[in-house]
Motif scaffolding. Structure first.
Motif, PDB file in Angstrom:
ATOM      1  N   ASP A  68      -4.075  11.825   5.523  1.00  0.00           N
ATOM      2  CA  ASP A  68      -3.938  13.286   5.546  1.00  0.00           C
ATOM      3  C   ASP A  68      -2.479  13.711   5.448  1.00  0.00           C
ATOM      4  O   ASP A  68      -2.152  14.673   4.753  1.00  0.00           O
ATOM      5  CB  ASP A  68      -4.567  13.880   6.813  1.00  0.00           C
ATOM      6  CG  ASP A  68      -6.080  13.797   6.794  1.00  0.00           C
ATOM      7  OD1 ASP A  68      -6.675  13.721   5.691  1.00  0.00           O
ATOM      8  OD2 ASP A  68      -6.686  13.813   7.885  1.00  0.00           O
ATOM      9  N   ALA A  69      -1.594  13.009   6.144  1.00  0.00           N
ATOM     10  CA  ALA A  69      -0.163  13.333   6.095  1.00  0.00           C
ATOM     11  C   ALA A  69       0.402  13.087   4.701  1.00  0.00           C
ATOM     12  O   ALA A  69       1.212  13.876   4.211  1.00  0.00           O
ATOM     13  CB  ALA A  69       0.604  12.519   7.136  1.00  0.00           C
ATOM     14  N   ILE A  70      -0.019  12.020   4.060  1.00  0.00           N
ATOM     15  CA  ILE A  70       0.435  11.726   2.699  1.00  0.00           C
ATOM     16  C   ILE A  70      -0.020  12.835   1.753  1.00  0.00           C
ATOM     17  O   ILE A  70       0.761  13.335   0.948  1.00  0.00           O
ATOM     18  CB  ILE A  70      -0.068  10.341   2.235  1.00  0.00           C
ATOM     19  CG1 ILE A  70       0.624   9.237   3.045  1.00  0.00           C
ATOM     20  CG2 ILE A  70       0.141  10.154   0.736  1.00  0.00           C
ATOM     21  CD1 ILE A  70       0.044   7.857   2.829  1.00  0.00           C
ATOM     22  N   LYS A  71      -1.272  13.231   1.874  1.00  0.00           N
ATOM     23  CA  LYS A  71      -1.802  14.303   1.023  1.00  0.00           C
ATOM     24  C   LYS A  71      -1.025  15.599   1.235  1.00  0.00           C
ATOM     25  O   LYS A  71      -0.643  16.266   0.267  1.00  0.00           O
ATOM     26  CB  LYS A  71      -3.287  14.514   1.329  1.00  0.00           C
ATOM     27  CG  LYS A  71      -3.928  15.559   0.465  1.00  0.00           C
ATOM     28  CD  LYS A  71      -5.395  15.716   0.797  1.00  0.00           C
ATOM     29  CE  LYS A  71      -5.965  16.806  -0.103  1.00  0.00           C
ATOM     30  NZ  LYS A  71      -7.221  17.311   0.355  1.00  0.00           N
ATOM     31  N   ARG A  72      -0.760  15.952   2.486  1.00  0.00           N
ATOM     32  CA  ARG A  72       0.001  17.174   2.775  1.00  0.00           C
ATOM     33  C   ARG A  72       1.415  17.090   2.200  1.00  0.00           C
ATOM     34  O   ARG A  72       1.931  18.058   1.642  1.00  0.00           O
ATOM     35  CB  ARG A  72       0.067  17.431   4.282  1.00  0.00           C
ATOM     36  CG  ARG A  72      -1.188  18.036   4.861  1.00  0.00           C
ATOM     37  CD  ARG A  72      -0.995  18.509   6.286  1.00  0.00           C
ATOM     38  NE  ARG A  72      -0.468  17.489   7.183  1.00  0.00           N
ATOM     39  CZ  ARG A  72      -1.213  16.591   7.835  1.00  0.00           C
ATOM     40  NH1 ARG A  72      -2.520  16.580   7.686  1.00  0.00           N
ATOM     41  NH2 ARG A  72      -0.635  15.712   8.637  1.00  0.00           N
ATOM     42  N   PHE A  73       2.063  15.929   2.334  1.00  0.00           N
ATOM     43  CA  PHE A  73       3.418  15.753   1.805  1.00  0.00           C
ATOM     44  C   PHE A  73       3.436  15.986   0.294  1.00  0.00           C
ATOM     45  O   PHE A  73       4.292  16.701  -0.232  1.00  0.00           O
ATOM     46  CB  PHE A  73       3.941  14.349   2.130  1.00  0.00           C
ATOM     47  CG  PHE A  73       5.326  14.106   1.607  1.00  0.00           C
ATOM     48  CD1 PHE A  73       6.428  14.435   2.367  1.00  0.00           C
ATOM     49  CD2 PHE A  73       5.526  13.571   0.343  1.00  0.00           C
ATOM     50  CE1 PHE A  73       7.720  14.245   1.879  1.00  0.00           C
ATOM     51  CE2 PHE A  73       6.805  13.364  -0.153  1.00  0.00           C
ATOM     52  CZ  PHE A  73       7.900  13.708   0.618  1.00  0.00           C
TER      53      PHE A  73
ATOM     54  N   PRO B 105       0.833  -1.205   0.000  1.00  0.00           N
ATOM     55  CA  PRO B 105       0.000   0.000   0.000  1.00  0.00           C
ATOM     56  C   PRO B 105       0.873   1.262   0.000  1.00  0.00           C
ATOM     57  O   PRO B 105       2.009   1.246   0.476  1.00  0.00           O
ATOM     58  CB  PRO B 105      -0.807  -0.093   1.289  1.00  0.00           C
ATOM     59  CG  PRO B 105      -0.507  -1.410   1.895  1.00  0.00           C
ATOM     60  CD  PRO B 105       0.685  -1.987   1.212  1.00  0.00           C
ATOM     61  N   PHE B 106       0.309   2.337  -0.518  1.00  0.00           N
ATOM     62  CA  PHE B 106       0.990   3.628  -0.567  1.00  0.00           C
ATOM     63  C   PHE B 106       1.455   4.023   0.841  1.00  0.00           C
ATOM     64  O   PHE B 106       2.576   4.488   1.025  1.00  0.00           O
ATOM     65  CB  PHE B 106       0.012   4.651  -1.133  1.00  0.00           C
ATOM     66  CG  PHE B 106       0.635   5.828  -1.821  1.00  0.00           C
ATOM     67  CD1 PHE B 106       1.790   5.709  -2.576  1.00  0.00           C
ATOM     68  CD2 PHE B 106       0.039   7.068  -1.740  1.00  0.00           C
ATOM     69  CE1 PHE B 106       2.338   6.800  -3.234  1.00  0.00           C
ATOM     70  CE2 PHE B 106       0.577   8.162  -2.383  1.00  0.00           C
ATOM     71  CZ  PHE B 106       1.724   8.035  -3.127  1.00  0.00           C
TER      72      PHE B 106
ATOM     73  N   PHE C  71       5.363   5.141   2.628  1.00  0.00           N
ATOM     74  CA  PHE C  71       5.649   6.305   3.475  1.00  0.00           C
ATOM     75  C   PHE C  71       6.243   5.854   4.807  1.00  0.00           C
ATOM     76  O   PHE C  71       7.191   6.462   5.308  1.00  0.00           O
ATOM     77  CB  PHE C  71       4.397   7.160   3.668  1.00  0.00           C
ATOM     78  CG  PHE C  71       4.195   8.144   2.557  1.00  0.00           C
ATOM     79  CD1 PHE C  71       4.479   9.483   2.733  1.00  0.00           C
ATOM     80  CD2 PHE C  71       3.749   7.733   1.310  1.00  0.00           C
ATOM     81  CE1 PHE C  71       4.318  10.399   1.700  1.00  0.00           C
ATOM     82  CE2 PHE C  71       3.576   8.631   0.271  1.00  0.00           C
ATOM     83  CZ  PHE C  71       3.870   9.969   0.461  1.00  0.00           C
ATOM     84  N   ALA C  72       5.714   4.793   5.372  1.00  0.00           N
ATOM     85  CA  ALA C  72       6.259   4.258   6.624  1.00  0.00           C
ATOM     86  C   ALA C  72       7.702   3.789   6.415  1.00  0.00           C
ATOM     87  O   ALA C  72       8.578   4.050   7.251  1.00  0.00           O
ATOM     88  CB  ALA C  72       5.381   3.124   7.141  1.00  0.00           C
ATOM     89  N   GLN C  73       7.974   3.114   5.294  1.00  0.00           N
ATOM     90  CA  GLN C  73       9.335   2.662   4.982  1.00  0.00           C
ATOM     91  C   GLN C  73      10.303   3.842   4.874  1.00  0.00           C
ATOM     92  O   GLN C  73      11.477   3.730   5.206  1.00  0.00           O
ATOM     93  CB  GLN C  73       9.360   1.885   3.659  1.00  0.00           C
ATOM     94  CG  GLN C  73       8.939   0.448   3.770  1.00  0.00           C
ATOM     95  CD  GLN C  73       9.945  -0.368   4.551  1.00  0.00           C
ATOM     96  OE1 GLN C  73       9.658  -0.811   5.649  1.00  0.00           O
ATOM     97  NE2 GLN C  73      11.117  -0.570   4.013  1.00  0.00           N
TER      98      GLN C  73
ATOM     99  N   ALA D  76       5.230  10.178   8.086  1.00  0.00           N
ATOM    100  CA  ALA D  76       3.872   9.919   8.552  1.00  0.00           C
ATOM    101  C   ALA D  76       3.100   9.253   7.412  1.00  0.00           C
ATOM    102  O   ALA D  76       3.234   9.637   6.246  1.00  0.00           O
ATOM    103  CB  ALA D  76       3.211  11.224   8.965  1.00  0.00           C
ATOM    104  N   SER D  77       2.318   8.244   7.749  1.00  0.00           N
ATOM    105  CA  SER D  77       1.711   7.441   6.693  1.00  0.00           C
ATOM    106  C   SER D  77       0.185   7.426   6.713  1.00  0.00           C
ATOM    107  O   SER D  77      -0.425   6.624   6.017  1.00  0.00           O
ATOM    108  CB  SER D  77       2.246   6.009   6.769  1.00  0.00           C
ATOM    109  OG  SER D  77       1.971   5.457   8.035  1.00  0.00           O
ATOM    110  N   ASP D  78      -0.420   8.321   7.484  1.00  0.00           N
ATOM    111  CA  ASP D  78      -1.880   8.384   7.443  1.00  0.00           C
ATOM    112  C   ASP D  78      -2.298   9.179   6.199  1.00  0.00           C
ATOM    113  O   ASP D  78      -1.506   9.953   5.655  1.00  0.00           O
ATOM    114  CB  ASP D  78      -2.439   9.010   8.723  1.00  0.00           C
ATOM    115  CG  ASP D  78      -1.983  10.442   8.907  1.00  0.00           C
ATOM    116  OD1 ASP D  78      -2.705  11.351   8.429  1.00  0.00           O
ATOM    117  OD2 ASP D  78      -0.907  10.643   9.500  1.00  0.00           O
TER     118      ASP D  78
END
Length: 79
Positions: free
Chosen positions: A22-27, A7-8, A12-14, A18-20
């Motif tokens: 909202d954090a992915i969208k902000r990144f 999963p996407f 991010f966790a790897q 932050a991998s939630d």
């Protein structure tokens, strides 16, 4: 043998990010769009270890390559 489907959020966790959702969208909003002539691992948003992980995933066509390609495409979209 089928390659694992990561999963996407797992990418991010790897990467130690932050991998939630909202954090992915902000990144992605904060760090995109990348210039067309810039390779994903060369983007200034990565530290050395993150860049190396991305580079290895792409060069080795590792089981992470598909989700790294998704990240690349996401960071190139123009808003």
């Amino acid at each position: 043998m089928e390659a694992p489907d990561h999963p996407f959020s797992e990418l991010f966790a790897q990467l130690g990010l932050a991998s939630d959702p909202d954090a992915i969208k902000r990144f992605i909003e904060r760090n995109g769009p990348l210039p067309d002539d810039m390779a994903l691992p060369d983007a200034p948003c990565w530290n050395e270890g993150q860049a190396e992980l991305l580079r290895e995933a792409l060069e080795a066509d590792a089981d992470w390559a598909e989700v790294v390609d998704h990240l690349d495409a996401s960071l190139r979209k123009k808003s």
